[in-house]
Design a protein around this motif. Structure first.
Motif, short mmCIF file in Angstrom:
data_model
loop_
_atom_site.label_atom_id
_atom_site.label_comp_id
_atom_site.label_asym_id
_atom_site.label_seq_id
_atom_site.Cartn_x
_atom_site.Cartn_y
_atom_site.Cartn_z
N ARG A 169 39.57 43.48 -11.35
CA ARG A 169 38.38 42.71 -10.98
C ARG A 169 38.72 41.22 -11.14
O ARG A 169 39.24 40.81 -12.18
CB ARG A 169 37.22 43.09 -11.87
N ILE A 170 38.44 40.44 -10.12
CA ILE A 170 38.69 39.00 -10.14
C ILE A 170 37.40 38.29 -9.74
O ILE A 170 36.76 38.66 -8.74
CB ILE A 170 39.83 38.60 -9.19
N GLU A 185 33.26 37.48 -6.36
CA GLU A 185 34.08 38.48 -7.06
C GLU A 185 34.69 39.46 -6.07
O GLU A 185 34.13 39.73 -5.00
CB GLU A 185 33.24 39.25 -8.08
N SER A 186 35.83 39.99 -6.48
CA SER A 186 36.50 41.04 -5.72
C SER A 186 36.97 42.11 -6.70
O SER A 186 37.45 41.79 -7.79
CB SER A 186 37.69 40.46 -4.95
N ARG A 187 36.80 43.37 -6.29
CA ARG A 187 37.24 44.49 -7.13
C ARG A 187 38.01 45.49 -6.27
O ARG A 187 37.81 45.58 -5.06
CB ARG A 187 36.05 45.23 -7.74
N VAL A 232 37.74 49.14 -2.33
CA VAL A 232 37.80 47.69 -2.41
C VAL A 232 36.38 47.17 -2.22
O VAL A 232 35.60 47.73 -1.45
CB VAL A 232 38.74 47.07 -1.35
N LYS A 233 36.05 46.11 -2.95
CA LYS A 233 34.69 45.58 -2.91
C LYS A 233 34.73 44.07 -3.07
O LYS A 233 35.46 43.54 -3.90
CB LYS A 233 33.84 46.20 -4.03
N GLY A 234 33.91 43.38 -2.28
CA GLY A 234 33.73 41.95 -2.43
C GLY A 234 32.25 41.63 -2.57
O GLY A 234 31.40 42.32 -1.99
N SER A 235 31.93 40.60 -3.35
CA SER A 235 30.52 40.27 -3.57
C SER A 235 30.33 38.77 -3.72
O SER A 235 31.24 38.04 -4.14
CB SER A 235 29.97 41.00 -4.80
#
Length: 312
Positions: A169-170, A185-187, A232-235
């Motif tokens: 997680r970043i 954020e990106s996970r 993969v996820k971005g928010s």
């Protein structure tokens, strides 16, 4: 003592849970920690978390009403890496029970168990967290990388083989003014190994912090709605603090999730799932008091989420 801390959180009710932490801080030397937690909940979840595609077609179900009990104990060592990162190495025991009455066994219509095993694993975590607030950060950077190798199991389903999970997680919090800030954020995560047990796979949906196992929050969908062995996820979260400790939140998140998405290139394509949220939060001495309404254009449904108090 002078250099240790112990904490115990308990919730009693329909969904009993507790979290116990004990930590002996040795500074730049290897510190020692113990952690024990228990979580229980009942939830209607995506059937693919527990059933294969063939089983889903055989039983004709897309959702399962499950009861999940998770009892986890950890022993770990922690130190500072390059003075900024915390490096954690540890051992874990997990007792996982998952049952359902949606599909009944042939013995007196008793509930069926999908999982009833003890898992033993080793894990490592590398974390850098400079967020200035856990729930409403205005500035700072977050990196959290985690790897866990499951070495053995009591193997209730007689299908265990060694497997592991890697996830990261970043995040970056940016202040535009005294009142307006954004968090980007990106996970992502994936499973390594051929173990056919899906009970610890990634499951996206819902809103919250400190989810157990590989449950990941995803606005616009209910808890444990999107499942797979990789995601993969971005928010993006916009936070407008119009009065002190009063926050108006706008948020959006996007994801790809499924099986083998890193092998077939699905993780690098346009997102299959998206969700949006509008909410109001009040930062109090009891923790955040929050209400959020979320919407997903794929399901064309809105879901309300409420939170009262600190997460654990």
């Amino acid at each position: 003592f002078n250099n240790d801390v112990a904490s115990l959180d308990i919730i009693l009710g329909d969904n009993v849970r507790y979290n116990f932490d004990y930590y002996i801080d040795k500074g730049f030397y290897w510190s020692i920690g113990l952690r024990s937690r228990f979580n229980r909940f009942e939830k209607n979840v995506n059937a693919s978390l527990l059933l294969s595609e063939d089983d889903i077609q055989q039983f004709g179900v897309n959702k399962l009403d499950i009861e999940l009990d998770d009892f986890t104990n950890q022993f770990f060592l922690q130190t500072l890496f390059r003075r900024d990162f915390s490096l954690t190495l540890g051992l874990e025991h997990k007792r996982l029970n998952i049952s359902s009455e949606t599909i009944l066994s042939n013995q007196d219509d008793e509930e069926i168990y999908f999982e009833k095993s003890d898992f033993f694993s080793v894990f490592g975590q590398l974390k850098l967290d400079t967020y200035d607030h856990k729930y409403f950060p205005k500035r700072g950077f977050l990196f959290d990388g985690h790897f866990q190798l499951f070495l053995s199991s009591s193997d209730f389903n007689n299908n265990f083989s060694e497997f592991s999970f890697a996830k990261a997680r970043i995040g970056y919090a940016i202040p535009f003014s005294d009142k307006l800030s954004a968090v980007i954020e990106s996970r992502g995560g994936f499973k390594i190994g051929d173990d056919s047990n899906n009970s610890l796979n990634f499951a996206l949906g819902g809103y919250g912090n400190d989810f157990i196992n590989n449950f990941v929050p995803f606005l616009g969908y209910d808890f444990i709605s999107l499942t797979g062995d990789g995601f993969v996820k971005g928010s993006l979260h916009l936070d407008y603090e119009w009065l002190k400790k009063h926050h108006i939140i706008l948020a959006a998140n996007f994801a790809n999730v499924g099986d083998d998405i890193f092998n077939d290139g699905e993780w690098f394509t346009a997102p299959d799932y998206s969700g949006y949220a509008f909410g109001y939060s009040l930062d109090t001495f009891l923790g955040p008091l929050e209400a959020k309404v979320t919407y997903s254009p794929e399901t064309k449904k809105s879901i309300w989420f409420f939170n009262l108090g600190f997460w654990f």
